[in-house]
Design a protein around this motif. Structure first.
Motif, PDB file in Angstrom:
ATOM      1  N   ASP A   3     -16.606  -5.123 -12.524  1.00  0.00           N
ATOM      2  CA  ASP A   3     -15.713  -6.198 -12.921  1.00  0.00           C
ATOM      3  C   ASP A   3     -14.355  -6.058 -12.242  1.00  0.00           C
ATOM      4  OD1 ASP A   3     -15.156  -8.519 -14.424  1.00  0.00           O
ATOM      5  OD2 ASP A   3     -14.061  -7.326 -15.885  1.00  0.00           O
ATOM      6  N   ASP A   4     -13.881  -4.811 -12.111  1.00  0.00           N
ATOM      7  CA  ASP A   4     -12.580  -4.572 -11.505  1.00  0.00           C
ATOM      8  C   ASP A   4     -12.543  -3.142 -10.976  1.00  0.00           C
ATOM      9  OD1 ASP A   4     -10.027  -5.048 -10.635  1.00  0.00           O
ATOM     10  OD2 ASP A   4      -9.088  -4.939 -12.603  1.00  0.00           O
ATOM     11  N   VAL A   5     -11.585  -2.866 -10.113  1.00  0.00           N
ATOM     12  CA  VAL A   5     -11.397  -1.535  -9.546  1.00  0.00           C
ATOM     13  C   VAL A   5      -9.918  -1.211  -9.595  1.00  0.00           C
ATOM     14  CG1 VAL A   5     -11.657  -0.105  -7.484  1.00  0.00           C
ATOM     15  CG2 VAL A   5     -13.304  -1.881  -7.952  1.00  0.00           C
ATOM     16  N   GLY A   6      -9.615   0.033  -9.962  1.00  0.00           N
ATOM     17  CA  GLY A   6      -8.231   0.477  -9.948  1.00  0.00           C
ATOM     18  C   GLY A   6      -8.104   1.744  -9.131  1.00  0.00           C
ATOM     19  N   GLN A   7      -6.934   1.942  -8.546  1.00  0.00           N
ATOM     20  CA  GLN A   7      -6.706   3.171  -7.785  1.00  0.00           C
ATOM     21  C   GLN A   7      -5.249   3.554  -7.939  1.00  0.00           C
ATOM     22  OE1 GLN A   7      -6.954   0.245  -6.039  1.00  0.00           O
ATOM     23  NE2 GLN A   7      -5.091   0.256  -4.880  1.00  0.00           N
ATOM     24  N   ARG A   8      -5.000   4.485  -8.831  1.00  0.00           N
ATOM     25  CA  ARG A   8      -3.662   5.032  -8.936  1.00  0.00           C
ATOM     26  C   ARG A   8      -3.700   6.510  -8.563  1.00  0.00           C
ATOM     27  NH1 ARG A   8       1.103   4.096 -13.160  1.00  0.00           N
ATOM     28  NH2 ARG A   8       2.443   5.719 -12.318  1.00  0.00           N
ATOM     29  N   TRP A   9      -4.321   7.325  -9.373  1.00  0.00           N
ATOM     30  CA  TRP A   9      -4.486   8.750  -9.059  1.00  0.00           C
ATOM     31  C   TRP A   9      -5.887   9.029  -8.555  1.00  0.00           C
ATOM     32  CZ3 TRP A   9       0.172  10.280  -8.880  1.00  0.00           C
ATOM     33  CH2 TRP A   9       1.110   9.817  -9.789  1.00  0.00           C
ATOM     34  N   ASN A  10      -6.795   8.118  -8.817  1.00  0.00           N
ATOM     35  CA  ASN A  10      -8.182   8.242  -8.373  1.00  0.00           C
ATOM     36  C   ASN A  10      -8.774   6.834  -8.337  1.00  0.00           C
ATOM     37  OD1 ASN A  10      -8.458   7.539 -11.021  1.00  0.00           O
ATOM     38  ND2 ASN A  10      -9.685   9.279 -11.614  1.00  0.00           N
ATOM     39  N   VAL A  11     -10.050   6.737  -8.020  1.00  0.00           N
ATOM     40  CA  VAL A  11     -10.726   5.439  -8.060  1.00  0.00           C
ATOM     41  C   VAL A  11     -11.341   5.292  -9.449  1.00  0.00           C
ATOM     42  CG1 VAL A  11     -12.626   4.063  -7.153  1.00  0.00           C
ATOM     43  CG2 VAL A  11     -11.245   5.422  -5.609  1.00  0.00           C
ATOM     44  N   LYS A  12     -11.102   4.149 -10.074  1.00  0.00           N
ATOM     45  CA  LYS A  12     -11.690   3.881 -11.379  1.00  0.00           C
ATOM     46  C   LYS A  12     -12.353   2.509 -11.314  1.00  0.00           C
ATOM     47  CE  LYS A  12     -10.095   5.297 -15.501  1.00  0.00           C
ATOM     48  NZ  LYS A  12      -9.213   5.388 -16.683  1.00  0.00           N
ATOM     49  N   VAL A  13     -13.642   2.485 -11.665  1.00  0.00           N
ATOM     50  CA  VAL A  13     -14.422   1.252 -11.618  1.00  0.00           C
ATOM     51  C   VAL A  13     -14.621   0.761 -13.048  1.00  0.00           C
ATOM     52  CG1 VAL A  13     -16.638   0.249 -10.952  1.00  0.00           C
ATOM     53  CG2 VAL A  13     -15.601   2.016  -9.529  1.00  0.00           C
ATOM     54  N   TYR A  14     -14.350  -0.523 -13.285  1.00  0.00           N
ATOM     55  CA  TYR A  14     -14.496  -1.132 -14.603  1.00  0.00           C
ATOM     56  C   TYR A  14     -15.692  -2.082 -14.597  1.00  0.00           C
ATOM     57  CZ  TYR A  14      -9.726   0.528 -15.160  1.00  0.00           C
ATOM     58  OH  TYR A  14      -8.609   1.329 -15.217  1.00  0.00           O
ATOM     59  N   LYS A  62      -8.636   8.928   7.186  1.00  0.00           N
ATOM     60  CA  LYS A  62      -8.774   9.668   5.944  1.00  0.00           C
ATOM     61  C   LYS A  62      -9.275   8.737   4.845  1.00  0.00           C
ATOM     62  CE  LYS A  62      -5.182  12.007   4.752  1.00  0.00           C
ATOM     63  NZ  LYS A  62      -3.921  12.434   4.170  1.00  0.00           N
ATOM     64  N   VAL A  63     -10.254   9.198   4.086  1.00  0.00           N
ATOM     65  CA  VAL A  63     -10.779   8.426   2.968  1.00  0.00           C
ATOM     66  C   VAL A  63      -9.845   8.626   1.781  1.00  0.00           C
ATOM     67  CG1 VAL A  63     -12.700   8.108   1.379  1.00  0.00           C
ATOM     68  CG2 VAL A  63     -13.139   8.643   3.777  1.00  0.00           C
ATOM     69  N   THR A  64      -9.283   7.542   1.302  1.00  0.00           N
ATOM     70  CA  THR A  64      -8.378   7.605   0.159  1.00  0.00           C
ATOM     71  C   THR A  64      -8.903   6.698  -0.940  1.00  0.00           C
ATOM     72  OG1 THR A  64      -7.006   5.795   0.982  1.00  0.00           O
ATOM     73  CG2 THR A  64      -6.382   8.028   1.654  1.00  0.00           C
ATOM     74  N   ALA A  65      -8.324   6.844  -2.112  1.00  0.00           N
ATOM     75  CA  ALA A  65      -8.724   6.017  -3.247  1.00  0.00           C
ATOM     76  C   ALA A  65      -8.511   4.539  -2.950  1.00  0.00           C
ATOM     77  CB  ALA A  65      -7.935   6.431  -4.492  1.00  0.00           C
ATOM     78  N   SER A  66      -7.425   4.201  -2.283  1.00  0.00           N
ATOM     79  CA  SER A  66      -7.164   2.787  -1.999  1.00  0.00           C
ATOM     80  C   SER A  66      -8.181   2.217  -1.011  1.00  0.00           C
ATOM     81  CB  SER A  66      -5.741   2.597  -1.476  1.00  0.00           C
ATOM     82  OG  SER A  66      -5.540   3.338  -0.305  1.00  0.00           O
ATOM     83  N   LEU A  67      -8.619   3.012  -0.023  1.00  0.00           N
ATOM     84  CA  LEU A  67      -9.645   2.523   0.912  1.00  0.00           C
ATOM     85  C   LEU A  67     -10.973   2.294   0.205  1.00  0.00           C
ATOM     86  CD1 LEU A  67      -9.014   4.673   4.106  1.00  0.00           C
ATOM     87  CD2 LEU A  67      -8.634   2.237   3.824  1.00  0.00           C
ATOM     88  N   VAL A  68     -11.354   3.227  -0.675  1.00  0.00           N
ATOM     89  CA  VAL A  68     -12.614   3.078  -1.410  1.00  0.00           C
ATOM     90  C   VAL A  68     -12.544   1.874  -2.341  1.00  0.00           C
ATOM     91  CG1 VAL A  68     -14.139   4.151  -3.114  1.00  0.00           C
ATOM     92  CG2 VAL A  68     -13.216   5.500  -1.232  1.00  0.00           C
ATOM     93  N   ALA A  69     -11.420   1.718  -3.042  1.00  0.00           N
ATOM     94  CA  ALA A  69     -11.258   0.574  -3.940  1.00  0.00           C
ATOM     95  C   ALA A  69     -11.330  -0.735  -3.166  1.00  0.00           C
ATOM     96  CB  ALA A  69      -9.936   0.684  -4.693  1.00  0.00           C
ATOM     97  N   GLU A  70     -10.734  -0.764  -1.978  1.00  0.00           N
ATOM     98  CA  GLU A  70     -10.780  -1.972  -1.155  1.00  0.00           C
ATOM     99  C   GLU A  70     -12.203  -2.285  -0.717  1.00  0.00           C
ATOM    100  OE1 GLU A  70      -9.792  -5.389   0.413  1.00  0.00           O
ATOM    101  OE2 GLU A  70      -8.411  -4.142  -0.735  1.00  0.00           O
ATOM    102  N   GLU A  71     -12.991  -1.261  -0.378  1.00  0.00           N
ATOM    103  CA  GLU A  71     -14.393  -1.475  -0.006  1.00  0.00           C
ATOM    104  C   GLU A  71     -15.197  -2.027  -1.188  1.00  0.00           C
ATOM    105  OE1 GLU A  71     -16.314  -1.308   2.823  1.00  0.00           O
ATOM    106  OE2 GLU A  71     -14.346  -1.266   3.768  1.00  0.00           O
ATOM    107  N   ILE A  72     -14.923  -1.524  -2.382  1.00  0.00           N
ATOM    108  CA  ILE A  72     -15.614  -2.025  -3.571  1.00  0.00           C
ATOM    109  C   ILE A  72     -15.244  -3.481  -3.813  1.00  0.00           C
ATOM    110  CG2 ILE A  72     -15.820  -1.799  -6.082  1.00  0.00           C
ATOM    111  CD1 ILE A  72     -15.478   1.248  -5.654  1.00  0.00           C
ATOM    112  N   ARG A  73     -13.963  -3.799  -3.674  1.00  0.00           N
ATOM    113  CA  ARG A  73     -13.527  -5.201  -3.842  1.00  0.00           C
ATOM    114  C   ARG A  73     -14.170  -6.110  -2.792  1.00  0.00           C
ATOM    115  NH1 ARG A  73      -8.249  -2.688  -4.567  1.00  0.00           N
ATOM    116  NH2 ARG A  73      -7.851  -2.599  -6.793  1.00  0.00           N
ATOM    117  N   ARG A  74     -14.252  -5.626  -1.554  1.00  0.00           N
ATOM    118  CA  ARG A  74     -14.873  -6.421  -0.494  1.00  0.00           C
ATOM    119  C   ARG A  74     -16.349  -6.654  -0.797  1.00  0.00           C
ATOM    120  NH1 ARG A  74     -13.761  -3.408   3.930  1.00  0.00           N
ATOM    121  NH2 ARG A  74     -11.707  -4.357   4.013  1.00  0.00           N
ATOM    122  N   GLY A  75     -17.038  -5.618  -1.279  1.00  0.00           N
ATOM    123  CA  GLY A  75     -18.442  -5.767  -1.660  1.00  0.00           C
ATOM    124  C   GLY A  75     -18.617  -6.754  -2.798  1.00  0.00           C
ATOM    125  N   ARG A  76     -17.713  -6.700  -3.763  1.00  0.00           N
ATOM    126  CA  ARG A  76     -17.773  -7.640  -4.891  1.00  0.00           C
ATOM    127  C   ARG A  76     -17.557  -9.074  -4.396  1.00  0.00           C
ATOM    128  NH1 ARG A  76     -18.513  -8.260 -10.564  1.00  0.00           N
ATOM    129  NH2 ARG A  76     -18.250 -10.493 -10.728  1.00  0.00           N
TER     130      ARG A  76
END
Length: 121
Positions: A3-14, A62-76
């Motif tokens: 439903d949503d993705v957050g990335q502050r200190w880590n990647v969190k998927v909702y 470098k793989v960061t939380a923001s890059l992973v979150a962006e990939e999840i958003r793009r997939g969604r």
């Protein structure tokens, strides 16, 4: 079922049912400061000595939380477009098979067993 993705200190998927799944394996990392001029000259010199070496001329991103979150958003977003076009079924449709990865588990179990047996002798 994202439903949503957050990335502050880590990647969190909702999920739509208000669950959240944090991933501590993908930590949000601050960018490293740029290297010195001397360091860049040394890398350029190394690249000139090894022109065919792919490790010297293309740095890895470098793989960061923001890059992973962006990939999840793009997939969604791609999923939503596929749903609108009728190319993808609704979330939850289909069957997921879960199975043990014995090829990865067996060596660990055998090593642990050998250590246990050898420690008893």
């Amino acid at each position: 079922q994202v439903d949503d993705v957050g990335q502050r200190w880590n990647v969190k998927v909702y999920t739509p049912d208000d669950r959240s799944y944090p991933s501590w394996a993908i930590a949000a990392q601050a960018d490293r400061p740029r290297r010195s001029v001397l360091g860049q000259r040394l890398r350029d010199y190394d690249a000139s000595l090894n022109p065919g070496d792919p490790g010297t001329d293309t740095p890895q991103q470098k793989v960061t939380a923001s890059l992973v979150a962006e990939e999840i958003r793009r997939g969604r977003a791609e999923y939503d477009v596929g749903r609108e076009r009728g190319l993808v079924g609704p979330v939850g449709e289909g069957h997921v098979d879960k199975q043990w990865a014995w090829a990865a588990i067996a060596p660990v179990l055998l090593t642990a067993g050998a250590v246990a047996v050898l420690s008893l002798t």
